[in-house]
Design an enzyme around this catalytic site. Sequence first.
Site, PDB file in Angstrom:
ATOM      1  N   ASP A  37      -6.489 -14.997  57.765  1.00 44.46           N
ATOM      2  CA  ASP A  37      -6.709 -13.943  56.769  1.00 44.46           C
ATOM      3  C   ASP A  37      -5.382 -13.623  56.105  1.00 44.46           C
ATOM      4  OD1 ASP A  37      -9.366 -11.851  56.577  1.00 44.46           O
ATOM      5  OD2 ASP A  37      -7.553 -11.264  55.493  1.00 44.46           O
ATOM      6  N   ASP A  69      -2.895 -17.241  52.942  1.00 42.28           N
ATOM      7  CA  ASP A  69      -3.422 -17.038  51.592  1.00 42.28           C
ATOM      8  C   ASP A  69      -4.180 -18.316  51.236  1.00 42.28           C
ATOM      9  OD1 ASP A  69      -3.962 -16.837  48.906  1.00 42.28           O
ATOM     10  OD2 ASP A  69      -1.954 -16.172  48.337  1.00 42.28           O
ATOM     11  N   VAL A  70      -5.505 -18.239  51.267  1.00 43.72           N
ATOM     12  CA  VAL A  70      -6.297 -19.464  51.073  1.00 43.72           C
ATOM     13  C   VAL A  70      -6.272 -19.972  49.633  1.00 43.72           C
ATOM     14  CG1 VAL A  70      -7.861 -19.189  53.040  1.00 43.72           C
ATOM     15  CG2 VAL A  70      -8.415 -18.084  50.845  1.00 43.72           C
ATOM     16  N   ASN A  96     -15.015 -18.545  54.643  1.00 43.39           N
ATOM     17  CA  ASN A  96     -15.653 -17.258  54.372  1.00 43.39           C
ATOM     18  C   ASN A  96     -14.846 -16.364  53.452  1.00 43.39           C
ATOM     19  OD1 ASN A  96     -17.344 -14.755  55.154  1.00 43.39           O
ATOM     20  ND2 ASN A  96     -15.290 -14.225  55.880  1.00 43.39           N
ATOM     21  N   TYR A 167     -18.156 -13.962  39.863  1.00 46.93           N
ATOM     22  CA  TYR A 167     -18.600 -13.975  41.264  1.00 46.93           C
ATOM     23  C   TYR A 167     -19.821 -14.876  41.426  1.00 46.93           C
ATOM     24  CZ  TYR A 167     -19.549 -12.315  45.994  1.00 46.93           C
ATOM     25  OH  TYR A 167     -19.746 -12.239  47.349  1.00 46.93           O
ATOM     26  N   LYS A 171     -19.978 -18.381  43.530  1.00 46.51           N
ATOM     27  CA  LYS A 171     -20.855 -18.526  44.699  1.00 46.51           C
ATOM     28  C   LYS A 171     -21.861 -19.659  44.502  1.00 46.51           C
ATOM     29  CE  LYS A 171     -19.215 -15.432  47.546  1.00 46.51           C
ATOM     30  NZ  LYS A 171     -18.559 -15.885  48.800  1.00 46.51           N
ATOM     31  N   THR A 202     -21.075  -3.964  55.315  1.00 46.63           N
ATOM     32  CA  THR A 202     -19.833  -4.181  56.045  1.00 46.63           C
ATOM     33  C   THR A 202     -19.022  -2.894  56.148  1.00 46.63           C
ATOM     34  OG1 THR A 202     -18.722  -4.803  53.995  1.00 46.63           O
ATOM     35  CG2 THR A 202     -19.663  -6.580  55.307  1.00 46.63           C
TER      36      THR A 202
END
Lengths: 268, 257
Positions: A37, A69-70, A96, A167, A171, A202
Amino acid sequence: MTRLAGRTALVTGAASGIGRAIACRFAAEGALVVVADLDDGENSARDGGAPTARAIAEAGGRAIFQRTDVTEESEVEALFAAARQASGRIDILVSNAGTFRGNPILATTPANWDADMDLNLRSHYLVNRAAIAAMAGEEARADGIRGRIVNMASQLGVTAPPGHLTYSVAKAGIAQMTRQLAVDYAREGILVNAIGPGRIITGYHPGEAEYVASGTIDAATAYSLARTPFPRLGRPDDVAGAALFLASDDCTFVSGHLLMVDGGWTAY
Amino acid sequence: MFALTDKIAVITGAASGIGAATARRFAHAGAHVVLAAYSPDGHDVDRVRADVAAAGRQAMVVETDVGQTPSVDALAAAALARFGRIDIALANAAIARRKPSLELDDRSWEQTLGIDLQGVWRLFRAVLPAMRDAGGGRLLATASTAGPFEAWEAHVHYSAAKAGIVGMVRSLAAEVGPLGITVNAIAPGIIETPQTLDSVNSLGAGGIAETGRTQPVRRIGKPEDIAAAYHFLASDDASFVTGHTLLVDGGRMLIRG
């Protein structure tokens, strides 16, 4: 439970929410979990990659945290290097990490299109590419499988949420990348699937914290509840249960599938 | 939780293939299993019964013709009389009969639709009151890639029935979701079962071997592949999955090869 005993699972976006629930569930099933993360948890009492790894250890599980940092290729490479060093083999990837943000097209700019795609689509490409490179080089297990990948798509990549262009496109892109990789790597024994969560509470989005704490429901949450056939909204553990199936030895003949975990939202 | 400890599962078409494998799987997960079987088919349900018992679970065999409403109602009544509730109902029984469409008369159509589509509905309808009263349950049905997702020549009736299951699952999920009941289907690809090994009405051994070579995963499926997916859908891990058709096809529908 030991459904992932002896396996190493890398989970991105595992500081909070769905990712954290997946990391904790996989660890409870015996996996060594590599928690990735951007948020290391230094600025938060409960969220963060380090707190997730600590919570797993306190529950008797095994986890390491790698701040990542993806969106940065070099950091994704460092993540996989750290995972290899910790375990020698990566059996499972849960890609994810992402953030819910988007605008109607006239409120976007080419610059924020690029930024949103970097975060919610290109990052999944980087992590999937690294995982497939790692898995393809491994010996197949007894069932012929080298690795299992679970990508986090969304109900909002199937429906079109008002005003969230980048978004929903990102997705939908994740779901299509999942299908493509499933075809391209089935022969190598890599199963690639996606999950389409519906409205999962969440506690991080506006209105959710109050809903969780006191049951006070704002208009958006009330709409989601009314729109979902199942008599409650989703929980991070609901997604973790589905991810566990797709990551486990029970997933033997499913690949390229978008498994909806949405309480019937898209069926309705 | 993934375990099915002391759950009560009713499975039609339980004497062979996917139904038998799922019955064994559910029993190993802790469920007691009501095995609905149609003896004229000639499958040996006693072997399945013995396997369920060997897993330490209770097995009950009920002779059932899913093409007949009284027979399915009697199945549900027998299960409720023995166990007091039904947690999981898997409508799996089906027939496949090759019939070129120019020869597809009402009798053939009605026989296949009556078993493959209406048979699913008969089971769901029979168990719904008990699930409503219990505050929840799992309704499951075996669809197919053929029909909802791909063509199968000379199987127009079968295809219509299987596509019908997908629509039924969606609409029923929306309707009974508020009762805490989830409704899902699996669409298996090419699975080696007595049905697909029938070279007159289905692919036969040669046909499925040839098909296996063209699929992304380079093999055909086993009943156990489907049983494992049913175990997930029957478990608490799938609590928030409903109205969904899970493809278990080795990626077959991605390339239609």
